[in-house]
Design a protein around this motif. Structure first.
Motif: not given
Length: 312
Positions: A222-226, A262-263, A277-278
């Motif tokens: 599970v990826l929690v990014g932004g 991350a972009s 803030s995403g």
């Protein structure tokens, strides 16, 4: 905003063309670009109106494409690679219809599903909302993500927090390649309802996605990014870890995976006031199928706790 269309001749790109081996890019002539006011970099929909009933039944007669270049030609011509052309036609040369945006927002959701089409929806709680939740790969592209976004919205509303909801859905079999537009590529000219909220400058944007990355015998991820703060990402991961019944690997470090959002060009980031803030949630298809409600609600509760300084 209603869309505009024109009839074009679609042809396979020459073998020496950079388009030849691409799947989601086309070139269009200057005359088409001028007629529909299309610019390089935006996305359009290309369809074969006289496709076979078998193709129409599965949706393999229409797809989204990125306009890679506008040529000097003054004819009504579109060129695309054979791999991308196969999304909509078995023939190398064919008459087609070009739409100047991806969605057909004249369709209701049942109509879009029946026609294997693409459409957007936008719900504004009120015009003071500081949170935008998105699922723009919904429908059959990344199944059940719109449901997670809806549950996020419902939980926020339960606590009196207004949340705007943007969704986009593409339907049909073999759908991912036909309708999937990357998060860092979406052009505002191509998605009119997204354009409506792009200038709102939200404090936080949240997007829900699926990933199907091979596990290599490891636990599903599970990826929690932004680009939202690590405190928020870790809080979301912890909440999901407590709520989901199976054991998953949670990744919150933006450097640890290529799909972390991350972009700065990723829509979930540039829809926010500071561009950083995403919050991007990536779960497996199985998690989304079985636990879409839990995912939406628990992410919302983590966000509410983070914003309020305490757990709801």
């Amino acid at each position: 905003m209603t869309h505009n269309t024109t009839h074009v001749l679609a042809r396979d790109a020459d073998g020496s063309s950079l388009l030849h081996d691409t799947k989601n890019s086309i070139t269009i002539s200057q005359s088409i670009a001028s007629e529909l006011e299309i610019v390089e970099g935006q996305q359009v929909a290309l369809a074969k109106p006289n496709a076979s009933p078998q193709r129409v039944a599965t949706g393999r007669y229409i797809a989204a494409y990125h306009v890679a270049a506008i040529t000097d030609s003054d004819d009504e011509r579109v060129e695309l690679g054979p791999n991308g052309r196969q999304y909509i036609s078995d023939e190398g040369d064919f008459e087609a219809e070009l739409r100047d945006q991806v969605p057909d927002n004249t369709l209701t959701l049942p109509e879009a599903r029946r026609r294997n089409e693409f459409t957007e929806t936008l719900h504004i709680d009120d015009y003071t909302s500081d949170i935008l939740v998105m699922a723009y790969h919904g429908g059959d592209i990344e199944a059940n993500t719109t449901e997670s976004a809806d549950w996020f919205h419902k939980k926020c509303k339960e606590y009196g927090i207004p949340t705007d909801v943007y969704t986009a859905r593409g339907y049909g079999k073999e759908n991912f390649g036909r309708w999937h537009v990357g998060s860092s590529s979406m052009h505002l000219r191509s998605f009119p309802k997204l354009r409506e909220v792009a200038a709102r400058h939200y404090d936080l944007a949240v997007s829900f996605h699926l990933h199907d990355v091979p596990n290599n015998d490891e636990s599903p991820k599970v990826l929690v990014g932004g680009r939202a703060g690590s405190d928020l990402r870790n809080r979301v991961a912890g909440r999901l870890d407590d709520a989901l019944p199976s054991k998953y690997d949670y990744i919150t470090d933006l450097s640890q995976h290529s799909m972390m959002g991350a972009s700065h060009e990723n829509i979930v980031n540039w829809m926010t006031r500071d561009g950083a803030s995403g919050l991007q949630i990536e779960v497996t298809p199985r998690i989304s199928q079985i636990h879409r409600k839990t995912v939406g609600r628990e992410v919302a509760l983590a966000v509410l706790a983070y914003l309020g300084g305490e757990s709801p």
